[in-house]
Design a protein around this motif. Structure first.
Motif, PDB file in Angstrom:
ATOM      1  N   ALA A 174       0.876  -1.175   0.000  1.00  0.00           N
ATOM      2  CA  ALA A 174       0.000   0.000   0.000  1.00  0.00           C
ATOM      3  C   ALA A 174       0.909   1.218   0.000  1.00  0.00           C
ATOM      4  O   ALA A 174       1.930   1.235   0.688  1.00  0.00           O
ATOM      5  N   ILE A 175       0.566   2.217  -0.798  1.00  0.00           N
ATOM      6  CA  ILE A 175       1.337   3.462  -0.832  1.00  0.00           C
ATOM      7  C   ILE A 175       0.442   4.586  -0.314  1.00  0.00           C
ATOM      8  O   ILE A 175      -0.683   4.747  -0.794  1.00  0.00           O
ATOM      9  N   LEU A 176       0.959   5.351   0.632  1.00  0.00           N
ATOM     10  CA  LEU A 176       0.228   6.515   1.135  1.00  0.00           C
ATOM     11  C   LEU A 176       1.022   7.764   0.790  1.00  0.00           C
ATOM     12  O   LEU A 176       2.228   7.841   1.108  1.00  0.00           O
ATOM     13  N   LEU A 177       0.392   8.716   0.132  1.00  0.00           N
ATOM     14  CA  LEU A 177       1.107   9.925  -0.269  1.00  0.00           C
ATOM     15  C   LEU A 177       0.215  11.152  -0.148  1.00  0.00           C
ATOM     16  O   LEU A 177      -1.007  11.035   0.015  1.00  0.00           O
ATOM     17  N   ASN A 214      -4.275  11.595   0.766  1.00  0.00           N
ATOM     18  CA  ASN A 214      -5.185  12.377   1.602  1.00  0.00           C
ATOM     19  C   ASN A 214      -5.393  13.773   1.022  1.00  0.00           C
ATOM     20  O   ASN A 214      -6.066  14.599   1.616  1.00  0.00           O
ATOM     21  N   VAL A 215      -4.784  14.007  -0.146  1.00  0.00           N
ATOM     22  CA  VAL A 215      -4.963  15.275  -0.864  1.00  0.00           C
ATOM     23  C   VAL A 215      -5.518  14.910  -2.240  1.00  0.00           C
ATOM     24  O   VAL A 215      -4.825  14.263  -3.038  1.00  0.00           O
ATOM     25  N   PRO A 261      -0.376  15.236  -7.331  1.00  0.00           N
ATOM     26  CA  PRO A 261       0.181  14.689  -8.583  1.00  0.00           C
ATOM     27  C   PRO A 261       0.440  13.181  -8.492  1.00  0.00           C
ATOM     28  O   PRO A 261       0.268  12.460  -9.477  1.00  0.00           O
ATOM     29  N   GLY A 262       0.820  12.709  -7.327  1.00  0.00           N
ATOM     30  CA  GLY A 262       1.101  11.275  -7.155  1.00  0.00           C
ATOM     31  C   GLY A 262      -0.113  10.406  -7.426  1.00  0.00           C
ATOM     32  O   GLY A 262       0.008   9.317  -7.998  1.00  0.00           O
ATOM     33  N   ILE A 263      -1.281  10.868  -7.058  1.00  0.00           N
ATOM     34  CA  ILE A 263      -2.477  10.058  -7.256  1.00  0.00           C
ATOM     35  C   ILE A 263      -2.903  10.118  -8.734  1.00  0.00           C
ATOM     36  O   ILE A 263      -3.431   9.149  -9.281  1.00  0.00           O
ATOM     37  N   ALA A 265      -8.367   8.705  -3.909  1.00  0.00           N
ATOM     38  CA  ALA A 265      -8.125  10.093  -3.541  1.00  0.00           C
ATOM     39  C   ALA A 265      -9.159  10.505  -2.503  1.00  0.00           C
ATOM     40  O   ALA A 265     -10.342  10.646  -2.817  1.00  0.00           O
ATOM     41  N   LEU A 266      -8.709  10.653  -1.270  1.00  0.00           N
ATOM     42  CA  LEU A 266      -9.609  11.060  -0.188  1.00  0.00           C
ATOM     43  C   LEU A 266      -9.233  12.485   0.211  1.00  0.00           C
ATOM     44  O   LEU A 266      -8.157  12.955  -0.125  1.00  0.00           O
TER      45      LEU A 266
END
Ligand code: GRF
Length: 188
Positions: A5-8, A37-38, A42-44, A56-57
């Motif tokens: 899982a990646i969180l960014l 969480n944004v 750009p990462g998402i 994307a939350l």
């Protein structure tokens, strides 16, 4: 195949480096979910463009424990082996950390325990250190305090700015994070 899982929260260059390492066969893993969480990070966008399970939350105004529960549901559904924070700019709740004890990794752009928190490269320049670097560590309930797994040293050059130093450190971050994830996954 072990799953990540990646969180960014932002640019996501460390995530992209992990994705590249997998694509090029240097890291044997698959990405089970990417969570931001944004919403417009750009990462998402990169995750979506590459057909990865992207979530994307928005954490704005959401109590920490409630938000982390949303994240936890996604992670549990994705059945991952390791959670990799990659520029995730939000502290995790104690309940979340306890639920995945020893399974959450972070990368930080300094040689911890020096310069935890924000603007690590600027802190290094302000202190006049001649060598800095990056650290991959397990996440505990403190800010950048968990057990250190790997580090890479990077020289500070005469005339460095926060930007030039960050760029030099980032090259090592991208290499070190994938390598350390690989070592850890082999032991799971
Ligand atoms: C990196 O410097 C990482 O060490 C720190 O936040 C930055 C994230 O950059 N935790 P990116 O989003 O991976 O490009």
């Amino acid at each position: 195949m072990k799953r990540l899982a990646i969180l960014l929260s932002g640019r996501g260059s460390n995530f992209q480096a992990i994705h590249r390492a997998i694509a090029e066969g240097r890291l044997k893993a698959e990405i089970g979910c990417v969570i931001s969480n944004v919403p417009d990070a750009p990462g998402i966008e990169y995750a979506k463009a590459n057909g990865l399970p992207a979530y994307a939350l928005s954490s704005k105004g959401v109590p920490r424990a409630d938000f982390d529960l949303q994240v936890k549901r996604i992670i549990d559904e994705a059945k991952v082996d390791l959670i990799c924070l990659a520029g995730y700019m939000r502290l995790l709740s104690p309940a979340f950390i306890q639920a995945y004890a020893g399974k959450i990794l972070n990368i930080h752009p300094s040689l911890l325990p020096s310069f935890p928190g924000l603007h690590a490269q600027k802190q290094a320049l302000d202190h006049g250190v001649k060598i800095t670097g990056c650290t991959v560590h397990l996440v505990d309930e403190g800010l950048d305090t968990g057990p250190i797994l790997a580090q890479a040293a990077v020289p500070v050059m005469e005339g460095d700015t926060e930007e030039t130093l960050s760029a030099r450190v980032l090259v090592e971050e991208h290499r070190l994070y994938s390598e350390t994830i690989g070592v850890l996954l082999r032991g799971l």
